[in-house]
Design an enzyme around this catalytic site. Structure first.
Site, short mmCIF file in Angstrom:
data_model
loop_
_atom_site.label_atom_id
_atom_site.label_comp_id
_atom_site.label_asym_id
_atom_site.label_seq_id
_atom_site.Cartn_x
_atom_site.Cartn_y
_atom_site.Cartn_z
N SER A 53 -24.06 -36.36 21.27
CA SER A 53 -23.77 -37.21 22.42
C SER A 53 -22.32 -37.07 22.85
O SER A 53 -21.44 -36.77 22.04
CB SER A 53 -24.03 -38.67 22.02
OG SER A 53 -23.45 -39.56 22.94
N TYR A 78 -21.51 -45.13 16.56
CA TYR A 78 -22.50 -44.16 17.02
C TYR A 78 -21.86 -42.78 17.19
O TYR A 78 -22.36 -41.77 16.71
CB TYR A 78 -23.09 -44.64 18.34
CG TYR A 78 -24.10 -43.73 18.99
CD1 TYR A 78 -25.39 -43.64 18.51
CD2 TYR A 78 -23.76 -42.98 20.13
CE1 TYR A 78 -26.33 -42.82 19.12
CE2 TYR A 78 -24.69 -42.17 20.75
CZ TYR A 78 -25.97 -42.09 20.24
OH TYR A 78 -26.89 -41.28 20.85
#
Lengths: 325, 325
Positions: free
Chosen positions: A126, A150
């Protein structure tokens, strides 16, 4: 060949499976084009039904070693690892994020070492691996300094994928995905969930809250483009990959105000006026650490593509994904 | 205050403990200078004897949760995490490297979350987190793209230290150490072991093999300077640290030929002629991926220092570390 998709019941996993089954072939790690005999859809959630006899749903958790062993059999040729705890949840529930985003990734990779031949391993990373002050646009060589749990967990996954590729355990590729818009279905706990919500909900006659300022810029990609780029990333020959196998996937750079304007021009005022602006500092703090524009030179060289523009993204959602009201 | 040093029986841990006990105080995570009541020396190996009543040796393995629990008690104020499997061994024994360099680091960090107050956590990282083509000198913002398992494991440790600092679980600082020369004692399985060996062994009348070319450049630091920089890194106020808390520690940039020339000028021809040049491609491949010159701007701003020159390093070893023959 045998293909595994983790997160296979999710909307991206479902789409990817459809695209792979329609395509019928993939190139394995030895460079051979082979026909796809089996697509395993592994997920904690019950999978979407898939009538194709080559599709096989397996329900279970990747933190169960016995499940991982059944999912990645020794004759597995390719793993697309999409399963993850999303950004908002990983920030709120640190231990859950570590268990799913780090431990499950590692368990899968370890299992891949036991395959008869080192499988290809496409890791859904990501743009959240980036954070803090960075050049605009972000070059491919930018340092990875995540500012969310994350992002840190995805960055660790990249390091594992890279080192295990270097050791010859797998033929890995980490793809740093833009924010995916428009996701069909319900809001999730991704900090970026609003970016789909402000398009999807108004089109369904429902009000949607935008928790960030109109000037907030996002780096976006439609589900269709992401699926195509996953396949490009899988098919790229190992010798064309960068030395560190993490690739910034091309996207488009739009502000939230431009997103709502595109919605307005495609669907009209009544729809666009359903967007409510209500600032949420927790969401904004996470989203603000993500850069909004990337060079994505290596990705483009490999053949990855961004969408043509945000109006196209909205139209594609209406035509292909909207559930009838 | 209670200070823990992992790898406390190693030569760096032993030196660091001596320096801390001589110093007598450290600044805790809340910014208070406090006197050191206890220095726990945790190691798998039996610790060097230390007559100071504040020193406490604890022998055990960090992959034993019960040992970690005894080492990091809730009232621990500071952890210096030096324990690691060195680069050559981490490359040859992937699983051992993962267990010690990754799992033990994580177990320690998790245990630190249980402390009454978030402790300071000084993590011995390494220039081995870098690899591949990089500007010369390497800027502080260079991307981390390790080309060895040791480097990947240290890079993962940095990400964990950073994210847990951001979450407020610890007050962490990752210090990317130069190659440490001259290590006393025996050769170890670090790929850089030869860099100490080509000074230490000839001075003891023993031949030493140099497995890399004379023109190979290294980024070095003496044990004394590393210990001083550990303390500077510990004492630096959190608000002066970079957003991503990994700091390139200043060193000196010398070629292997210059190292041998310095040995020659300090100790004479007979000593320097004991260096044997015998190329080892496995060692050279690892060492060649490490950059040899760094800006280390942030480290210097914090007050970290490199050695004055390599002749000084050789002289300091002869005066302070050489065992009588």
């Amino acid at each position: 060949m045998r293909v595994v998709i983790t997160g296979g019941a999710g909307f991206l996993g479902t789409r990817l499976a459809q695209a792979l089954l329609a395509r019928g072939t993939l190139t394995d790690a030895s460079g051979q084009a082979r026909s796809i005999d089996r697509v395993v859809l592994a997920d904690v959630a019950a999978p979407a039904s898939n009538a194709d006899p080559r599709a096989q749903a397996m329900q279970g958790s990747l933190d169960d070693p016995a499940f991982v062993e059944r999912v990645v059999t020794p004759e597995t040729d390719t793993v697309f690892h999409l399963a993850a705890v999303v950004s908002g949840q990983a920030e709120a529930e640190f231990d859950v994020g570590m268990r799913v985003n780090l431990d499950a990734t590692r368990a899968l990779l370890e299992r891949c070492r036991k395959c008869t031949k080192p499988p290809k391993f496409v890791f859904a990373s990501s743009l959240a691996v980036f954070g803090g002050a960075l050049p605009d646009p972000v070059p491919d060589e930018a340092p990875v300094t995540p500012q969310s749990s994350y992002g840190a967990q995805k960055a660790i996954g990249e390091l594992l994928v890279n080192d295990m590729s270097r050791k010859g355990f797998i033929d890995g590729r980490a793809l740093r995905l833009p924010t995916i818009v428009v996701r069909p279905g319900k809001p999730n706990r991704a900090a970026s969930s609003f970016a789909s919500g402000i398009i999807r909900e108004p089109l369904s006659g429902v009000e949607a809250v935008c928790p960030v300022a109109p000037a907030t810029r996002l780096w976006l990609q439609s589900p269709r483009a992401v699926v195509a780029n996953f396949i490009v990333g899988h098919e790229a020959p190992a010798e064309k990959l960068p030395a560190f196998r993490a690739i910034n996937v091309p996207g488009i750079d739009v502000t939230v105000a431009e997103m709502v304007a595109a919605l307005r021009s495609v669907a009209g005022d009544a729809v666009a006026d359903r967007v409510q602006w209500r600032y949420d500092p927790v969401i904004d703090r996470i989203v603000a650490t993500w850069p909004a524009r990337f060079e994505a030179r290596i990705g483009r060289t490999l053949g990855m593509r961004g969408d043509a523009g945000f109006q196209d993204v909205v139209r594609a959602y209406i035509e292909q994904d909207m559930r009838p009201l």
